[in-house]
Design an enzyme around this catalytic site. Structure first.
Site, PDB file in Angstrom:
ATOM      1  N   GLY A  46      40.605  32.926  37.339  1.00  0.00           N
ATOM      2  CA  GLY A  46      39.792  33.702  38.275  1.00  0.00           C
ATOM      3  C   GLY A  46      39.537  35.131  37.864  1.00  0.00           C
ATOM      4  O   GLY A  46      39.007  35.915  38.648  1.00  0.00           O
ATOM      5  N   THR A 104      45.642  36.657  40.078  1.00  0.00           N
ATOM      6  CA  THR A 104      44.380  35.926  40.134  1.00  0.00           C
ATOM      7  C   THR A 104      44.641  34.459  40.410  1.00  0.00           C
ATOM      8  O   THR A 104      45.727  33.941  40.136  1.00  0.00           O
ATOM      9  CB  THR A 104      43.619  35.990  38.799  1.00  0.00           C
ATOM     10  OG1 THR A 104      44.363  35.282  37.797  1.00  0.00           O
ATOM     11  CG2 THR A 104      43.385  37.411  38.349  1.00  0.00           C
ATOM     12  N   ASP A 105      43.637  33.775  40.955  1.00  0.00           N
ATOM     13  CA  ASP A 105      43.656  32.319  40.878  1.00  0.00           C
ATOM     14  C   ASP A 105      43.501  31.962  39.402  1.00  0.00           C
ATOM     15  O   ASP A 105      43.005  32.768  38.602  1.00  0.00           O
ATOM     16  CB  ASP A 105      42.518  31.728  41.721  1.00  0.00           C
ATOM     17  CG  ASP A 105      42.783  30.287  42.127  1.00  0.00           C
ATOM     18  OD1 ASP A 105      43.658  29.642  41.515  1.00  0.00           O
ATOM     19  OD2 ASP A 105      42.124  29.812  43.055  1.00  0.00           O
ATOM     20  N   TRP A 106      43.908  30.754  39.039  1.00  0.00           N
ATOM     21  CA  TRP A 106      43.961  30.383  37.619  1.00  0.00           C
ATOM     22  C   TRP A 106      42.546  30.340  37.037  1.00  0.00           C
ATOM     23  O   TRP A 106      41.713  29.542  37.440  1.00  0.00           O
ATOM     24  CB  TRP A 106      44.685  29.057  37.470  1.00  0.00           C
ATOM     25  CG  TRP A 106      46.157  29.222  37.205  1.00  0.00           C
ATOM     26  CD1 TRP A 106      46.868  28.661  36.178  1.00  0.00           C
ATOM     27  CD2 TRP A 106      47.113  29.992  37.941  1.00  0.00           C
ATOM     28  NE1 TRP A 106      48.181  29.044  36.237  1.00  0.00           N
ATOM     29  CE2 TRP A 106      48.365  29.860  37.305  1.00  0.00           C
ATOM     30  CE3 TRP A 106      47.027  30.805  39.079  1.00  0.00           C
ATOM     31  CZ2 TRP A 106      49.519  30.506  37.756  1.00  0.00           C
ATOM     32  CZ3 TRP A 106      48.173  31.439  39.540  1.00  0.00           C
ATOM     33  CH2 TRP A 106      49.401  31.291  38.886  1.00  0.00           C
TER      34      TRP A 106
END
Length: 803
Positions: A232, A228-230
């Protein structure tokens, strides 16, 4: 088939579940003596490893590293081999600092010039983006460091970035917003992919089985893991079920328990967890986390690579009367704050703690120019303190020179992660300065520093215009090499410069202020719009001047390739970027007039000729058939254009390509077919999309939910919530006035409530967030009681359950 079956069989369900969330901000979970921890670090254009206090926004200090040019800059080189060299250098620094995964390159399409992270992305064109992304990945991974291209997919705006829904028709999604990733995956073979924050057609990218399973793994044969994006992660269980492997940063014990409870309740099969763990372990166990092999870094060599990359990426946009290159001993005045305090990188998670930063005022001492002095000229961030005095000092200095080199561009507050740009102009103080300098009649050479497209209504006031974009730590000497003729500029624009922002399709709808962002322009993004509709632009896609001239001749075409002869007809050695565009004038489909399908960069001595060949590939003639859900080729004749830029066609030919008969779309999508893009309504887009769409008409007081953003508190029932919203808004405006974006406030302002439980290491549970929401929705005491109760429940749960 499970590759690590024996190892996985020795792990408990809780141990397996724990592996699918981080251990800390940057590290993955380790299992003692069995599975090591990997370290992931930001690094699209330079490593940002935080050995001390950690954050994902670039707020705290990171270790010293080489700052290379940003992706937007490197793209102007049109030089995949050089980008691979940058990737190799970046991978070595990662290896030296015991970083296993570099979080980059950024591949998203520049849908709109105001996109806040455009400086981190290569181009408005998916073919170019994919080729350069693959080149960077190959370079990084040649060092055994792992690359993580991002953000998959259709991540086009920063406003509401964690709670925005990109509504895109399937053909546009596959031709524009995933072809870039397809090329990068197939030609670069990355071991990690980072998913995007946003939803795509109603499903979060990190939970999107169509993207993560059907397209990424089954169609493209990706064999790594998805991170994931941080912050996300939306629904951890849904993410794992639909193809996501790793949530970052850590969710704490709550993340583990969510998966364990889902298995025990029958919501999730343990076999699915085994698959996700197996995909993750296959990468970890082949990484340098298992076998440490640090390398010795030659910082001077790294700096030279950064210099070469910046040099090859500089674009000469105007050169009246061949004022450039500057002659020996020319009296020059240096004007503009950027000459002394350079703008050489973006702001946010990609912020590099630079090892060896150059400035123009220092570097110019190594060149045979007669420098009469430096004048600051303007204050950053439109501050008017001493503006008139600074301007007058610059005017007086310029009068003493033969040529004034004026350094202009976008300051730090103008473009940053977390916020989209408000307009396409340079700061007003710089424009006022330029207006006054033009009255001196001294020739002006403007050097631009910016990571994204700007308006240049003042271009007729200057003799020369040179764009260095964000050139990294060695950008100053690279620029001076070009200005003095040590290097012949060969960069060409990887994005279109419209005359004014209002010329952009649906300019007033970006960024989308509500949940849904309707991609009504369809395929007509960037040059696909301007060139097809014959809209006048300031600088076309692929444009760039040289100190020499090139001739194109002897075009030959067969079913597999095109070839032609390029001759340097000038007196200076240089490089030409030959671009292949393909069109189909009699197509029965909605199509742009031309699309980039090949390019090559050719270095030639004066008078030298060389035959160059550009082979066709599986993407040269294809289109995506949304009804068949597959790429196909329309039967018929295609036009081939060999060009210096999208508007500068030097040679052309035609070829017949066998394919399938297609349904005429003239009556199905009449405005798209006839290129009346500016007249398209939501109803027209609904036809293209395939179902009826409607605007979100919510106004006034809203009932906020887990996926409502913190900024939505402006419409909350609770006066306290509205007060907090006003405070955040005031804090943002205050940071803008100081000229430095407050990234922490920006992140909070745009994040959804659910992210509170995703970014606090498990200290805040989803149920505690529900209590907060009751408070902001006007049920203060009920919400407060629930918040306190859930706090103790969460605390007890963490105390009693350990992995």
């Amino acid at each position: 088939m499970i590759k690590n079956k024996n190892l996985i069989s020795k792990l408990s369900l809780e141990e397996k579940a724990s592996l699918l969330s981080g251990k800390s901000t940057w590290e993955t979970v380790n299992v003692d003596k069995v599975i090591p921890s990997m370290f992931l670090s930001d690094g699209p254009h330079g490593l940002r490893k935080q050995s001390g206090a950690a954050d994902h926004l670039g707020l705290n200090a990171s270790d010293l590293a080489t700052c290379f040019p940003t992706a937007a800059t490197l793209a102007n080189s049109w030089d995949a081999e050089m980008i691979t060299q940058v990737g190799h250098a970046l991978g070595n620094e990662a290896k030296n600092l015991d970083v296993q995964v570099v979080l980059g390159p950024g591949l998203n399409i520049k849908r709109n010039p105001l996109g806040g992270r455009n400086f981190e992305y290569y181009s408005e064109d998916p073919y170019l983006s994919g080729k350069f992304g693959a080149a960077m990945i190959r370079g990084i991974q040649s060092t055994q460091t792992i690359a993580s291209p991002k953000h998959f997919a259709a991540n086009s705006q920063e406003y509401r970035r964690m709670a925005s829904n990109s509504v895109i028709d399937e053909r546009t999604l596959r031709e524009l917003y995933t072809t870039n990733f397809e090329i990068a995956v197939k030609e670069g073979s990355p071991k990690v992919i980072m998913s995007a924050y946003n939803q795509i057609n109603g499903t979060y990218a990190n939970e999107n089985a169509y993207l993560l399973e059907d397209v990424l793994r089954k169609e493209w044969h990706f064999d790594g893991f998805v991170v994931t994006d941080w912050g996300g992660d939306n629904n951890h269980v849904a993410g794992v079920a639909n193809g996501s492997n790793l949530v970052m940063p850590t969710l704490g014990l709550n993340g583990t328990l969510e998966l364990v409870d889902a298995v025990n309740s029958g919501e999730l099969q343990e076999e699915v967890i085994d698959e996700r763990v197996d995909e993750l372990l296959s990468v970890i166990l082949e990484s340098t986390a298992v076998k440490k092999s640090p390398v010795e870094i030659n910082w001077e060599k790294q700096h030279q690579i950064a210099h070469k990359a910046a040099e090859e990426s500089i674009v000469l946009l105007k050169n009246n009367d061949d004022i450039l290159p500057l002659k020996k001993d020319t009296k020059v005045a240096l004007v503009g704050d950027f000459a002394e305090t350079p703008r050489y990188q973006g702001a946010g998670s990609s912020l590099v703690n630079t090892k060896n930063l150059e400035t123009i005022t220092e570097s110019i001492k190594n060149y045979q120019l007669n420098t009469v002095g430096f004048a600051q000229g303007y204050m950053r961030a439109n501050k008017k303190t001493n503006e008139e005095q600074l301007r007058n000092e610059a005017i007086e200095l310029v009068k003493k020179s033969d040529v004034a080199i004026v350094f202009l561009g976008l300051d730090e507050i103008s473009e940053s992660e977390g916020a989209d740009r408000k307009h396409m102009r340079i700061p007003a103080a710089q424009e006022r300065l330029l207006d006054e300098l033009a009255k001196t009649a001294i020739p002006l050479v403007v050097v631009l520093s910016a990571g994204s497209v700007i308006e240049t209504p003042w271009v007729n006031q200057v003799s020369a215009l040179v764009h260095g974009y964000l050139g990294g730590e060695a950008g100053a000497s690279a620029m001076l090499d070009v200005l003095t003729g040590r290097h012949n500029p060969s960069g060409k624009l990887a994005e279109t410069y419209p005359v004014k922002y209002e010329d952009t399709p649906f300019a007033d709808e970006f960024p989308a202020k509500k949940k849904d962002s309707f991609y009504k322009e369809g395929l007509f993004v960037g040059y696909r719009y301007y060139n097809t509709t014959n809209k006048k632009v300031r600088f076309p896609f692929g444009f760039g001047l040289s100190y020499t001239t090139f001739q194109y001749a002897d075009l030959k075409v067969n079913q597999e390739q095109v070839s032609l002869t390029i001759t340097n007809t000038g007196t200076t050695a240089g490089a030409e970027i030959v671009q292949l565009y393909v069109g189909k004038k009699d197509s029965l489909l909605v199509r742009p007039a031309k699309e980039l399908k090949g390019f090559t960069k050719v270095y030639l001595e004066p008078g030298e000729s060389r035959q160059v060949t550009m082979p066709f590939d599986d993407k040269t003639f294809r289109y995506y058939n949304a009804q068949a859900h597959s790429f196909e080729i329309e039967d018929g004749n295609y036009q081939l254009y060999l060009s210096g830029n999208i508007e500068d066609v030097r040679l052309s030919s035609e070829i017949h390509v066998s394919g399938k008969k297609v349904q005429n779309q003239a009556n199905l999508f009449p405005k798209y077919f006839s290129h009346q893009i500016s007249d398209i309504t939501l109803a027209d887009f609904s036809d293209l999309y395939g179902e009826k769409l409607s605007e979100d008409n919510n106004t006034g007081i809203l009932k906020l939910e887990q996926n409502s953003t913190i900024s939505d508190m402006a419409f909350a029932k609770s006066w306290l919530a509205r007060l907090v919203s006003r405070y955040l808004s005031h804090a943002l405006k205050k940071s803008e006035s100081r000229g430095q974006p407050n990234l922490n406030i920006l992140f909070i302002y745009n994040m959804p409530f659910r992210a509170i439980s995703k970014m606090t290491n498990g200290a805040v549970s989803s149920q505690m967030v529900d209590g907060m929401l009751q408070i902001v929705n006007g049920k203060f005491w009920r919400g407060l009681i629930k918040l306190v109760q859930e706090f103790y429940i969460n605390k007890k749960k963490i105390k009693n359950r350990t992995v």
